[in-house]
Each structure stands twice: as structure tokens, then as C-alpha cells.
Enzyme design. Sequence first.
Site, short mmCIF file in Angstrom:
data_model
loop_
_atom_site.label_atom_id
_atom_site.label_comp_id
_atom_site.label_asym_id
_atom_site.label_seq_id
_atom_site.Cartn_x
_atom_site.Cartn_y
_atom_site.Cartn_z
NE ARG A 174 -58.73 37.88 -22.51
CZ ARG A 174 -57.54 37.63 -21.97
NH1 ARG A 174 -56.57 38.49 -22.09
NH2 ARG A 174 -57.35 36.51 -21.32
NE ARG A 181 -54.44 33.06 -18.20
CZ ARG A 181 -55.64 33.52 -18.58
NH1 ARG A 181 -56.67 32.71 -18.68
NH2 ARG A 181 -55.79 34.78 -18.87
NE ARG A 207 -56.48 33.93 -23.81
CZ ARG A 207 -55.46 34.57 -23.24
NH1 ARG A 207 -55.08 35.74 -23.72
NH2 ARG A 207 -54.81 34.04 -22.23
CE LYS A 249 -49.11 39.75 -20.15
NZ LYS A 249 -50.18 39.57 -19.16
NE ARG A 270 -46.78 33.63 -18.87
CZ ARG A 270 -47.59 34.26 -19.72
NH1 ARG A 270 -47.12 34.85 -20.78
NH2 ARG A 270 -48.87 34.31 -19.48
P1 AP5 Z 1 -55.50 42.01 -22.12
O1 AP5 Z 1 -54.82 43.09 -22.86
O2 AP5 Z 1 -56.05 40.88 -22.91
O3 AP5 Z 1 -54.58 41.47 -20.91
P2 AP5 Z 1 -53.22 40.64 -20.94
O4 AP5 Z 1 -52.31 41.33 -19.99
O5 AP5 Z 1 -52.76 40.46 -22.33
O6 AP5 Z 1 -53.70 39.30 -20.26
P3 AP5 Z 1 -53.62 37.76 -20.76
O7 AP5 Z 1 -54.77 37.04 -20.14
O8 AP5 Z 1 -53.47 37.69 -22.23
O9 AP5 Z 1 -52.32 37.33 -20.08
P4 AP5 Z 1 -51.85 35.89 -19.83
O10 AP5 Z 1 -50.47 36.16 -19.41
O11 AP5 Z 1 -52.70 35.13 -18.89
O12 AP5 Z 1 -52.07 35.15 -21.23
P5 AP5 Z 1 -51.07 34.75 -22.41
O13 AP5 Z 1 -51.84 34.72 -23.66
O14 AP5 Z 1 -49.86 35.57 -22.34
O15 AP5 Z 1 -56.68 42.70 -21.25
C1 AP5 Z 1 -57.56 41.92 -20.47
C2 AP5 Z 1 -58.97 42.56 -20.50
O16 AP5 Z 1 -58.94 43.82 -19.83
C3 AP5 Z 1 -59.48 42.85 -21.92
O17 AP5 Z 1 -60.85 42.56 -21.99
C4 AP5 Z 1 -59.21 44.35 -22.09
O18 AP5 Z 1 -60.16 44.95 -22.98
C5 AP5 Z 1 -59.36 44.87 -20.68
N1 AP5 Z 1 -58.49 46.02 -20.40
C6 AP5 Z 1 -57.19 46.20 -20.81
N2 AP5 Z 1 -56.69 47.35 -20.34
C7 AP5 Z 1 -57.68 47.92 -19.61
C8 AP5 Z 1 -57.76 49.14 -18.84
N3 AP5 Z 1 -56.73 50.00 -18.78
N4 AP5 Z 1 -58.92 49.40 -18.20
C9 AP5 Z 1 -59.97 48.54 -18.30
N5 AP5 Z 1 -59.95 47.39 -18.99
C10 AP5 Z 1 -58.81 47.08 -19.63
O19 AP5 Z 1 -50.68 33.27 -22.00
C11 AP5 Z 1 -51.61 32.22 -22.08
C12 AP5 Z 1 -50.94 30.89 -21.75
O20 AP5 Z 1 -49.93 30.58 -22.73
C13 AP5 Z 1 -50.20 30.83 -20.42
O21 AP5 Z 1 -51.07 30.50 -19.36
C14 AP5 Z 1 -49.17 29.72 -20.69
O22 AP5 Z 1 -49.77 28.44 -20.61
C15 AP5 Z 1 -48.79 29.96 -22.14
N6 AP5 Z 1 -47.64 30.87 -22.26
C16 AP5 Z 1 -47.63 32.09 -22.86
N7 AP5 Z 1 -46.42 32.64 -22.80
C17 AP5 Z 1 -45.62 31.77 -22.15
C18 AP5 Z 1 -44.25 31.78 -21.75
N8 AP5 Z 1 -43.46 32.84 -22.02
N9 AP5 Z 1 -43.76 30.71 -21.10
C19 AP5 Z 1 -44.55 29.64 -20.83
N10 AP5 Z 1 -45.85 29.56 -21.16
C20 AP5 Z 1 -46.39 30.62 -21.81
MG MG Z 2 -52.55 38.80 -23.63
#
Ligand code: AP5
Ligand code: MG
Length: 222
Positions: free
Chosen positions: A129, A173, A162, A15, A90
Site C-alpha cells: 500500500r 492490527r 504508513r 475500507k 471499532r
Molecule cells: P485500504 O483501503 O487502505 O484498506 P483499509 O481497510 O482502509 O485498511 P487500514 O489498514 O486502513 O485499516 P486499519 O483498520 O488497520 O487502519 P486505520 O487507519 O483505520 O486497502 C489496503 C490495500 O489494499 C491498498 O493498497 C489498496 O490499494 C488495496 N486494495 C483495496 N481493495 C482492493 C481489492 N479489492 N483488491 C486488491 N487490492 C485492494 O487505523 C489505524 C490505527 O488508528 C489503528 O490501529 C488504531 O490505533 C487507530 N484507530 C483508528 N480508528 C480507531 C478507533 N475507532 N478506535 C480506536 N483506535 C482507532
Molecule cells: Mg484505511
Amino acid sequence: MPLDLILMGPPGAGKGTQAKILSRRLGIPHVASGDLFRDHLHRQTPLGQLARQYMDRGELVPDDVTIGMIRERLEQPDCRDGVILDGFPRTPAQARALDEMLSEMGRSLVAALYIRVREELLLRRLAGRWTCRTCGAVYHIEFNPPRIPGQCDLDGGALYQREDDTEEVQRRRIQVYQEQTAPLVSFYRDRGLLVEIDGEQPIPEVTAALLQAIEIRRTTDP
Ligand code: AP5
Ligand code: MG
Ligand code: ZN
């Protein structure tokens, strides 16, 4: 009509990676709830301190806090022509709140882009990552390495891992995603907004599929 998009998918689906690219290509801001929380955490605001308790465990931050933070962000002038939401909504309550916020602004979602990746691939992506401290660009040690190790290609910023990327929290997660967020796929499918993208392709192919889907939605939007 503003181009309001959401990017959905499990942790590690790509994402953030895709949102950053789409934001540059489409000229609309990338609004990521996780990045906003991490920014608060870094600045040690009360919201950051509260969010940390949940993020450290891989649990969701409570809806009211999250919705309030996104509402404030969407009211900023740079969101006028649209946004790419990443990681929000979410939960069903967040999805309903988003509908309300947008309709108050006379806007509505153009598409819910669901990046589909099998669970067994996610941990490998998350483990490798590295993220830029300055601009949030995302790299992968194996799948998308920076040109110079430890440095962002775009601005030379230092790369970091992270705090919620320990294997235990990653697994939690993914589990929380399955329990609380996956139901939104049918929520948006029922509204005719869901577009499924194969997220197991290389990064540029995923971008191309997303851009094509957005173009189609945009031109068929009433
Ligand atoms: P990346 O693009 O970083 O993946 P992502 O989908 O963004 O994954 P996240 O880990 O950021 O999602 P998350 O939902 O756990 O975290 P968030 O910050 O939202 O890609 C991952 C890796 O793969 C990278 O190394 C990339 O290079 C590689 N890659 C990408 N595409 C590829 C491909 N096509 N092929 C190969 N490799 C590839 O949330 C964190 C925390 O915040 C949550 O746990 C929660 O506590 C809180 N939070 C955030 N939003 C909310 C909400 N709306 N409500 C409540 N709590 C929330
Ligand atoms: Mg992300
Ligand atoms: Zn950078």
C-alpha cells in the site's frame, strides 16, 4: 433522511479505498478515525501525541478520546446530509456511542457495510500500500498502481507508506480487529443493518456491490 453509513472490515479489507470512491459518487464526506488521528499526528497536537502511542503498536486508541473526536467531526456542517464512517466504530462502546450521537441528531444508520476478506490476503494488500500525502487516496504497487510511480493520480501528491505498516504492527492490527472489532458484525446483524460484501473481487466490482447495497437500503429505509 441523511445517508449515514459505516464501512467495516479488517485492516487491508479496502475500507479507505472504497470510502474515497463512495464519497465522490454519493457526495457525502468520508470520515475515517485513522485518518483523523494521522492528521493530528502530523500536526503534532496533544491528541496526536497520545494516539501515536497506541497506533505505533497497532492497539486501539482509548474509547473516550476516539468517541470525542468523532463527535466533533459529525457536528461539522458538511456532515449534514450523511457520512461514510471508516474505521469507526471499532468496539461495542463506540458502536453504542454512535447510536446515541446519531439519535441526538435525529438520525440513524442506514447500513453497516462489511467488506469481507480472508485473513491470508490482508498482509499482501497492506505490504504494497502507498497513500497520497495530500488527499489520502490509496494505491497498491500491484493491485492498483498509480499512473506515475510515487505520484497520486488525482492531485500529483507524493505517495508514502504508513508508519504502522510494518509487518509486526500489521499482524497486531489484524489480531486486535479479531478480538475487539469482529464482534460488531453480529451487533449490526442483530439490528438488521449488516450488509456483507465480497471484498476479494477487484476494486470496481466491490464498489458496484456497495453502491447496489446502499441503493437497496436507501429505498427500503422506513
Ligand atoms: P485500504 O483501503 O487502505 O484498506 P483499509 O481497510 O482502509 O485498511 P487500514 O489498514 O486502513 O485499516 P486499519 O483498520 O488497520 O487502519 P486505520 O487507519 O483505520 O486497502 C489496503 C490495500 O489494499 C491498498 O493498497 C489498496 O490499494 C488495496 N486494495 C483495496 N481493495 C482492493 C481489492 N479489492 N483488491 C486488491 N487490492 C485492494 O487505523 C489505524 C490505527 O488508528 C489503528 O490501529 C488504531 O490505533 C487507530 N484507530 C483508528 N480508528 C480507531 C478507533 N475507532 N478506535 C480506536 N483506535 C482507532
Ligand atoms: Mg484505511
Ligand atoms: Zn492525492
